[in-house]
Design a protein around this motif. Structure first.
Motif: not given
Length: 472
Positions: A60-64, A254-260, A309-320, A358-361
């Motif tokens: 968990s600490l490594a993922w964070l 939260y990783y399993d649910r698709g959060f960054l 909402w935050l997760n979608q923001h970071y997904m959009i901002e991340k390099n595709p 169009r995706s949040e996770t």
């Protein structure tokens, strides 16, 4: 003074989201003050601590993305040091042996409960001037108790809650070593903080009662007492203590649910801390702005919608291309075979770019683009009933006719072909687009039609249109 903090989880299960926030605040406070951080695994609970839990915490600490300057230290590897300090406290009269049996302790509790008093040790074996102690019984392995002051009060200035105090008469004599010689939590924590030169202890406010006891042990050892900051708990949306019924509570859930991790960290930093009205923070901004003065005393409520909402923001901002790589395990979980080839990665990156807004996770994104990688799509029954009908049959047939004749399969060519269908049949775009999407995607929502057709490819597009026609 060099600031030094520590994160000290107990490996009795997964890393709770509240523990992750504690780790984050400890980390940020040290970095903001150009200090250092220590990772310590508090595994003195030999019955409940497991190697699997240690591994889960480290994962968990490594993922964070938390890096520690020192550690991990394990308390179970420091038993010789704890024994040494116990002996010192015994020699200096700050601790003593207690030979009470479990039956005697149970009787003390029963007497206190009958009087509606707080259960406590009655000091039977506590040495005092002029006091005659009982005869040492045979066959009893004594515990070692800390000789807590009985008069006055124990106080400390908390960096979140201000001055906190308790009467020493409320604190009984804590066991610091069990009958088998193994040390106890509250004692080990103090020895560790002394040896590791911890200057600031940041932890949950469920530890406040422990802190009073620990302060007295610091003083008995003749060592400086660290500064404490106790964080208010995290509540669920309903105002109750965060638990499984509110959804995910373990970090890796939260990783399993698709959060960054960036989204989780950004969300956690705002649970009880603020910097004006700012909601989105880079890591460097968190380090720059974080101060315990801006930590709230009151509990924070977990809001999953805000995290999404935050997760979608970071997904959009991340390099595709980077997001595409992170998506691969989630595609594999839903049966999509992935490859580590330039061609596949390039196609997946294009698919991510087209659908990410169009995706949040990542879980949602994987499900959304699944239709691009499988032969047999699952058609939404509601969409099928409304769009794949006798009325749409001429539209689908005209699409097959025009699209099959194309020598190029590029977005601008496909856009022109779809518009040509609307002109040929004298219908609006909705009459063409909705049946077309349902036929090739399985639902009525997708990116722009030209982009969707391009990604699906000519062969699959025509196959799916023919199958849709056959359904009517």
């Amino acid at each position: 003074m060099m600031i030094k903090t520590r994160f000290a989880p107990s490996p009795t299960g997964y890393l709770h989201i509240g523990g992750a926030r504690t780790a984050l605040f400890s980390h940020l406070f040290a970095l903001h003050n150009k200090g250092t951080t220590v990772l310590r695994i508090e595994d003195t609970d030999l019955e409940r601590s497991t190697p699997e839990a240690v591994e889960a915490i480290m994962e968990s600490l490594a993922w964070l993305g938390f890096d520690y300057d020192e550690g991990p230290y394990y308390q179970t590897k420091r038993f010789d040091r704890y024994k040494e300090v116990v002996e010192e406290l015994l020699e200096k009269g700050h601790a003593y042996y207690c030979y009470c049996t479990q039956e005697e302790l149970a009787e003390m509790r029963a007497v206190a409960e009958a009087k509606k008093e707080k259960p406590r040790y009655d000091g039977t074996w506590r040495p005092e001037p002029g006091k005659t102690l009982p005869t040492i019984p045979e066959g009893i392995k004594p515990v070692v108790r800390f000789k807590n002051p009985q008069m006055g009060a124990t106080s400390f200035s908390d960096l979140v809650h201000g001055n906190l105090s308790v009467q020493n008469s409320e604190l009984d004599d804590l066991i610091i070593a069990r009958g088998d010689g193994s040390p106890t939590y509250n004692f080990c924590v103090v020895v560790d903080d002394v040896d590791m030169e911890i200057t600031h202890v940041i932890r949950g406010d469920d530890h406040i009662n422990n802190t009073y006891r620990q302060v007295n042990i610091f003083k008995a050892m003749g060592k400086p007492v660290p500064q404490f900051a106790h964080l208010a708990m995290i509540l669920g949306d309903d105002g109750q203590k965060l638990s499984k019924r509110h959804g995910a509570v373990g970090v890796m859930e939260y990783y399993d649910r698709g959060f960054l991790p960036e989204a989780v960290i950004n969300y956690l930093v705002r649970l009880g801390w603020s910097h004006g009205d700012q909601e989105i923070f880079s890591w460097d901004e968190m380090v720059q702005f974080f101060d315990l003065k801006n930590v709230n005393k009151s509990a924070s409520a977990f809001n999953t919608s805000k995290l999404l909402w935050l997760n979608q923001h970071y997904m959009i901002e991340k390099n595709p291309a980077e997001l595409a790589q992170l998506l691969k395990p989630f595609l594999a979980k839903i049966g999509v075979a992935t490859e580590d080839t330039p061609a596949f990665d390039n196609f997946l990156t294009k698919a991510v770019e087209a659908h990410v807004k169009r995706s949040e996770t990542l879980v949602e994104l994987a499900e959304m683009i699944k239709y691009l990688f499988i032969d047999e799509i699952e058609m939404d029954e509601s969409a099928k009933a409304k769009q794949i009908t006798e009325a749409s049959k001429p539209v689908l047939e005209e699409l097959v006719r025009l699209l099959s004749a194309l020598s190029e399969w590029e977005p601008e060519v496909l856009d022109a072909a779809v518009k040509q269908v609307t002109q040929n049949l004298e219908v609006g775009m909705g009459k063409v687009g909705m049946p077309l999407r349902t036929a090739i995607v399985g639902r009525t929502n997708s990116p722009n039609l030209d982009e969707t057709l391009y990604l699906v490819g000519k062969e699959r597009t025509l196959e799916r249109l023919e199958k849709a026609i056959a359904m009517i």
